[in-house]
Design a protein around this motif. Structure first.
Motif, mmCIF file in Angstrom:
data_model
loop_
_atom_site.group_PDB
_atom_site.id
_atom_site.type_symbol
_atom_site.label_atom_id
_atom_site.label_comp_id
_atom_site.label_asym_id
_atom_site.label_seq_id
_atom_site.Cartn_x
_atom_site.Cartn_y
_atom_site.Cartn_z
ATOM 1 N N ILE A 162 0.863 -1.376 -0.005
ATOM 2 C CA ILE A 162 0.113 -0.196 0.003
ATOM 3 C C ILE A 162 0.797 1.332 0.180
ATOM 4 O O ILE A 162 0.544 2.249 -0.840
ATOM 5 C CB ILE A 162 -1.168 0.060 1.272
ATOM 6 N N GLN A 166 0.965 4.076 -3.073
ATOM 7 C CA GLN A 166 0.537 5.686 -2.521
ATOM 8 C C GLN A 166 1.845 6.516 -2.904
ATOM 9 O O GLN A 166 1.567 7.741 -3.445
ATOM 10 C CB GLN A 166 0.163 5.974 -1.184
ATOM 11 N N LEU B 90 2.413 4.322 -12.618
ATOM 12 C CA LEU B 90 2.349 2.919 -12.301
ATOM 13 C C LEU B 90 0.927 2.653 -11.617
ATOM 14 O O LEU B 90 0.441 3.123 -10.406
ATOM 15 C CB LEU B 90 3.381 2.556 -11.373
ATOM 16 N N PHE B 92 -1.181 -0.072 -9.826
ATOM 17 C CA PHE B 92 -0.981 -1.427 -9.175
ATOM 18 C C PHE B 92 -1.943 -2.389 -9.367
ATOM 19 O O PHE B 92 -3.167 -1.997 -10.017
ATOM 20 C CB PHE B 92 -0.834 -1.315 -7.695
ATOM 21 N N ASP B 96 -7.536 -2.209 -4.319
ATOM 22 C CA ASP B 96 -7.800 -2.200 -3.056
ATOM 23 C C ASP B 96 -6.704 -1.549 -2.029
ATOM 24 O O ASP B 96 -6.799 -1.290 -1.023
ATOM 25 C CB ASP B 96 -8.423 -3.386 -2.421
ATOM 26 N N HIS B 97 -5.439 -1.538 -3.049
ATOM 27 C CA HIS B 97 -4.153 -1.213 -2.061
ATOM 28 C C HIS B 97 -3.820 0.171 -2.261
ATOM 29 O O HIS B 97 -3.087 0.658 -1.648
ATOM 30 C CB HIS B 97 -2.917 -1.929 -2.706
ATOM 31 N N GLN B 98 -4.835 0.866 -2.831
ATOM 32 C CA GLN B 98 -4.822 2.600 -2.782
ATOM 33 C C GLN B 98 -5.868 3.290 -2.472
ATOM 34 O O GLN B 98 -5.667 4.323 -2.266
ATOM 35 C CB GLN B 98 -4.159 2.663 -4.191
#
Ligand code: ADP
Ligand code: MG
Lengths: 262, 283
Positions: A162, A166, B90, B92, B96-98
């Motif tokens: 994560i 970000q 980029l 990913f 759900d990771h961002q």
């Protein structure tokens, strides 16, 4: 990451690893109580020293060093905070005794870290779960506990991904004032928490679809049995507790400063 | 071999790049590549081949243990990720990771704020990105309420919003239905036509075959082949080495080789034309 390695189970074969987790747990609890009981430097240093042979017996010196190094920064903060607050709020004490009390608080923290480090380094999460279960704690609670422990590395890995995602969108983690730094964690914590909740719901569904909790009377493949060494460890722990209680009630603990100046 | 510092049209240059993770996994072992400005590249290979590790080197999230990575002539070790990210978008694998904002709109403006654009520009860019990915109706909706495919589009929009020169998509087709994939394909091709350098990471051969990019095959931390889609995807040995499958249509034409059909067919429409002609039809 390296600090956590000091608390992650290391699979080594050693007498300490083979001990009953319940005996080790009693030892940790008693050491915790005793450590918090004393606020003088001398007994705390003794508590630190008597645990060192344990570390070598368990052959986890390297990992233990990690936890020690990792906590060094916190130790320094604790020392400075104590020094400052004692200096400004208790004006009547000599500088020597302030120094000693701050040091004592710091050593107390280090002893606590050391105790937990030894326990977690030598006790696998599975053994812990087993210990809980065979201490007649409801299986639901034991399961929740072992699952939580098992998911820690998964969460750590996810946090890294994560953070990368970000950063790829221009988030700068370093720099900025205190509040900006705290705010920088929001884009990381929210996805982490949301994913954790989502995953736990999924886990609950898959478990229920595999008939989790259908049978009240569970049996275990491994049954924990106290051996002579385990009883010995519990006895030693109890002796430490008894001696500590006696000493703290009846002995006027000398400070190092007093010893040096007399 | 000495390399020129990317002075001409080389957008991405990797020069003998090695990368080892802290736990000792050697994820890249001597990667050399050059990608030109405006090129369209698909990186393919089995799980764990090092594709994600490779693309993380392009925006500086990872720095080579050995060797150099140059983006538009600048070595990645010399600049911050945030600086590189302006050029390199980029996306990913897992949205759900961002996603973390209250509304889709805010999610898309996150990066724009990080890069310090002014209010007016941010608003313009957000509108533009929402339109581009057909997300206008979700502007005020929480990204967590959207379906998987929509969340993926929001993630994509949040990156395209700042209009990076290089766009990298890690496994964009995973979890997408046929329709969404088709739209995504058209969208990616269009991005590339507009002059962006596009890199996709995937093992979806059919998807790649229809896009017709340059293919780089990876295996165990190395690039084992680079070439046109038509050449690579019809080479059974290579494709097997990288644990990628031949496109279905290629398998059919391989089986029909004895009847004098061409071997190197990867595209369904091309195949239809060939068959049509054989069966005596007129176009
Ligand atoms: N954060 C990490 N720490 C340690 N090893 C990793 C990490 N990420 C990936 N790896 C390892 O590096 C190798 C390449 O991984 P990756 O680049 O993710 O492959 P791909 O994207 O092609 O599936 C794998 O063996 C993987 O297990
Ligand atoms: Mg990957």
């Amino acid at each position: 990451m390296s600090m956590f390695d000091g608390f992650k189970f290391r699979s080594v074969s050693s007498p300490v690893h083979q001990m009953d987790p319940r005996a080790k747990f009693i030892y940790v609890c008693i050491l915790f109580v005793v450590t918090v009981m004393f606020s003088n430097l001398i007994p705390l240093i003794i508590l630190f020293l008597i645990q060192v042979p344990f570390v070598f017996m368990a052959r986890v010196q390297k990992e233990w060093m990690r936890s020690m190094k990792g906590s060094a920064m916190f130790a320094v903060i604790i020392f400075v905070m104590n020094l400052l607050s004692l200096y400004f709020y208790t004006g009547y004490e000599t500088f020597g005794s302030i120094l000693e009390r701050s040091l004592a608080m710091t050593v107390r923290f280090i002893v606590l870290v050391q105790t937990f480090s030894i326990f977690f380094l030598t006790t696998s999460p599975d053994m812990l779960g087993l210990a809980l279960e065979q201490s007649h704690i409801p299986y639901e609670i034991c399961f929740a506990f072992t699952t939580a422990v098992r998911f820690v590395p998964v969460l750590a890995e996810e946090a890294q991904t994560i953070m990368d995602a970000q950063k790829a969108r221009g988030l700068e983690m370093e720099g900025g004032n205190f509040f900006k730094r705290i705010r920088n964690y929001i884009p990381i914590l929210i996805p982490l928490i949301v994913n954790a909740i989502r995953r736990s719901l999924e886990l609950a569904e898959t478990m229920e679809s595999r008939a989790w909790g259908a049978n009240r009377n569970r049996t275990n493949l491994y049954v924990l049995k106290m051996r002579r060494e385990d009883v010995l460890l519990i006895l030693i722990s109890l002796v430490i507790l008894a001696v500590s209680i006696y000493v703290s009630m009846n002995v006027q603990m000398p400070s190092i400063i007093q010893l040096l100046t007399s | 071999m000495p390399i020129d510092n990317g002075s001409d049209e080389q957008m991405i240059v990797m020069d003998d790049v090695y990368f080892t993770y802290p736990n000792g996994v050697e994820a890249l072992m001597g990667v050399n590549l050059k990608i030109e400005d405006g090129e369209f590249v698909a990186i393919m290979g089995q799980n764990g081949a090092g594709k994600t590790t490779l693309v993380k080197h392009i925006n500086g999230l990872l720095k080579p243990t050995k060797g150099r990575v140059l983006i538009d002539g600048v070595e990645t070790t010399k600049v911050s990720v945030a600086t590189l990210a302006r050029k390199v978008g980029l996306v990913f694998q897992n949205p759900d990771h961002q996603l973390f904002s209250e509304t889709v709109e805010e999610e898309i403006s996150f990066a724009l704020k990080n890069f310090g654009y002014d209010e007016k520009t941010i608003k313009k860019r957000v509108d533009w990105a929402l339109n581009l990915l057909d997300l206008n109706e979700y502007r005020k909706v929480s990204p967590f309420m959207l379906s998987g495919g929509e969340r993926k589009r929001v993630a994509l929009a949040s990156v395209l919003a700042w209009d990076p020169k290089i766009v990298i998509l890690d496994e964009p087709t995973i979890g997408q239905d046929y329709r969404q994939k088709e739209r995504l394909r058209q969208f990616i091709v269009q991005l590339n036509r507009q002059g962006k350098t596009v890199i996709i990471v995937t093992h979806d051969v059919e998807f790649v075959a229809e896009c017709n990019p340059t293919i780089m095959l990876m295996r165990q931390g190395r690039i084992i082949a680079t070439g046109e889609a038509r050449e690579i995807l019809t080479n059974e040995t290579l494709v097997n080495q990288a644990s990628v499958a031949l496109p279905e249509i290629t398998k059919i034409f391989k089986g029909l080789e004895d009847f004098g059909f061409p071997r190197k067919v990867i595209d369904v429409y091309e195949a239809a034309d060939i068959l049509y002609e054989r069966l005596g039809g007129q176009r």
